[in-house]
Design an enzyme around this catalytic site. Structure first.
Site, short mmCIF file in Angstrom:
data_model
loop_
_atom_site.label_atom_id
_atom_site.label_comp_id
_atom_site.label_asym_id
_atom_site.label_seq_id
_atom_site.Cartn_x
_atom_site.Cartn_y
_atom_site.Cartn_z
N HIS A 134 0.19 18.30 -2.01
CA HIS A 134 1.09 18.85 -3.04
C HIS A 134 1.20 17.97 -4.29
O HIS A 134 1.70 18.44 -5.32
CB HIS A 134 2.50 19.05 -2.49
CG HIS A 134 2.59 20.06 -1.39
ND1 HIS A 134 2.13 21.35 -1.53
CD2 HIS A 134 3.08 19.97 -0.12
CE1 HIS A 134 2.34 22.01 -0.39
NE2 HIS A 134 2.90 21.20 0.48
N ASP A 169 -2.95 23.71 6.46
CA ASP A 169 -1.52 23.39 6.46
C ASP A 169 -0.75 24.70 6.19
O ASP A 169 -1.25 25.59 5.50
CB ASP A 169 -1.25 22.39 5.34
CG ASP A 169 0.14 21.78 5.37
OD1 ASP A 169 0.25 20.62 5.78
OD2 ASP A 169 1.10 22.48 4.97
N HIS A 171 1.62 25.23 4.32
CA HIS A 171 1.98 25.35 2.90
C HIS A 171 0.72 25.43 2.03
O HIS A 171 -0.29 24.80 2.35
CB HIS A 171 2.81 24.13 2.47
CG HIS A 171 4.07 23.94 3.28
ND1 HIS A 171 4.13 23.11 4.38
CD2 HIS A 171 5.30 24.50 3.14
CE1 HIS A 171 5.36 23.15 4.88
NE2 HIS A 171 6.09 23.99 4.16
N ASP A 258 1.69 22.13 10.65
CA ASP A 258 2.98 22.80 10.54
C ASP A 258 2.90 24.32 10.65
O ASP A 258 3.92 25.00 10.53
CB ASP A 258 3.73 22.36 9.26
CG ASP A 258 2.82 22.25 8.05
OD1 ASP A 258 1.66 22.69 8.13
OD2 ASP A 258 3.27 21.73 7.01
ZN LIG Z 1 2.82 21.63 5.07
#
Ligand SMILES: [Zn+2]
Length: 376
Positions: A134, A169, A171, A258
């Site tokens: 990120h 992931d 996200h 996750d």
């Molecule tokens: Zn994540």
């Protein structure tokens, strides 16, 4: 025999996010301990290599001087509003003791992996302390300060390598996707929970890159409740065809855990069998793989998933049945009776009905808008 390198040193254990923060740096250490206890880090081409801090000249390939200065200064007590404007010291990205040293060492571990692949010392390199996808050039975000995976892609591309960046992931891998949004020498593919329902709120299927990079940014948003078979349906429809057509020299793989069922920050329902299956797909392309950790906020599940990933990378995983032969005792879980692999989860009819139409629509969109660019 595959040369598999696990990148770790106890130096990484000196640093911790604040205790109330969900990101736990202990995960890498626990993966190492489990693999050591099962003798999966020695013999047959396997080795453990210590990271070294990423050099400033390397960090500056992605991050601005202003940001690096603010990060370093904040970590030494000189935090200010300018730093906060770059996300440093926010709730998600707090300032903690040793922050700079940790971020630079964890990123350096991924850089070491990239260098070992470039010098042919590794076929697979795994840095469980990496995957900070990120972070932006001038932005700390989503628990990430230094974007090691973007740096690795840059380093590999600089050496003339065609890079496929795959991010599983839960996200969206926004920092990496946008770093290469207008480039065709690094293709990014991110599978993640629908951004309408999860941070960072980007990664819709119509974000496909721009200019030279059009068709080289691929997003596979997945509905809440996505389960193994639905996930693999999306993966198989999208990733192997694009990987085959793009034919990269190297794969950078962000293996956040996750997306597993039980993760406290997200809403997908995967078991780690999916990760084993994905890794086997990737290995079948015979390309070097630089893998990193990432998210994963159920510590036990994350550790087991990464231990499983390593065992698949180095050819020690023999599939679901034989896993029952290794004990759950080592894994400090009383409810777990098998090896690294999760039990398969049952899927109800209503779950299928809630998930499949959205996944089918996404696959259709990608096939219509991205596949033709690659002659598919
Ligand atoms: Zn994540």
């Amino acid at each position: 025999m595959r040369k598999a390198v696990f990148i770790y040193s106890s130096e990484l254990e000196k640093y911790e996010y604040p205790p109330e923060h969900p990101f736990n740096t202990i995960r890498a250490k626990r993966v190492l301990e489990i693999l050591e206890s099962m003798d999966l880090l020695t013999g047959a081409g396997r080795s453990v290599v210590a990271p070294k801090p990423a050099e400033r000249v390397v960090l500056k390939k992605f991050h601005t001087a202003r940001y690096l200065h603010a990060l370093k200064t904040a970590a030494r007590g000189g935090w200010n509003r300018e730093a906060l404007s770059m996300g440093i010291g926010s709730q998600d990205c707090p300032v903690f003791k040793g922050l700079y040293e940790y971020a630079v060492l964890a990123a350096g571990a991924t850089v070491v992996g990239a260098e070992m692949i470039l010098s042919d010392k590794a076929d697979v390199a795994f840095n469980p302390s990496g995957g900070y996808h990120h972070a932006g050039p001038e932005k700390a975000a989503g628990f990430c300060y230094i974007n090691d995976v973007a740096l690795a892609c840059l380093i590999l591309a600089e050496q003339g390598k065609k890079v496929l960046y795959l991010d599983v992931d839960v996200h969206h891998g926004d920092g990496v996707a946008y770093a290469f949004y207008d480039r065709s020498d690094v293709m990014t593919i991110s599978l993640h929970q629908n951004p309408r329902t999860l941070f960072p709120g980007t990664g819709f299927e119509d974000e496909i890159g721009t200019g030279q990079g059009k068709g080289y940014c691929v997003n596979v948003p997945l509905p809440v409740g996505t389960y193994d078979q639905a996930y693999m349906k999306a993966f198989k429809a999208v990733v192997p065809p694009l990987l085959g057509a793009y034919n990269p020299d190297v794969i950078v793989f962000e293996l956040g855990a996750d997306a597993l069922a039980g993760d406290p920050l997200a809403n997908l329902l995967l078991t780690n069998n999916v990760y084993a299956e994905i890794i086997n797909h990737l290995l079948s392309f015979n390309k070097p793989i630089l893998a990193t950790g990432g998210g994963g906020y159920h510590i036990g599940n994350t550790v087991r998933a990464w231990a499983l990933a390593w065992s698949v990378f180095c050819g020690a995983d023999s599939g679901e049945d034989l896993d029952l032969a290794v004990g759950g005792v080592l894994l400090e879980s009383t409810e777990w009776q098998g090896g690294f692999r999760d039990r398969r989860l049952a899927v109800s009819k209503s779950q299928r009905q809630a998930v499949l139409p959205a996944i089918e629509a996404t696959i259709k969109y990608i096939k219509a808008n991205i596949f033709p660019i690659h002659g598919l």
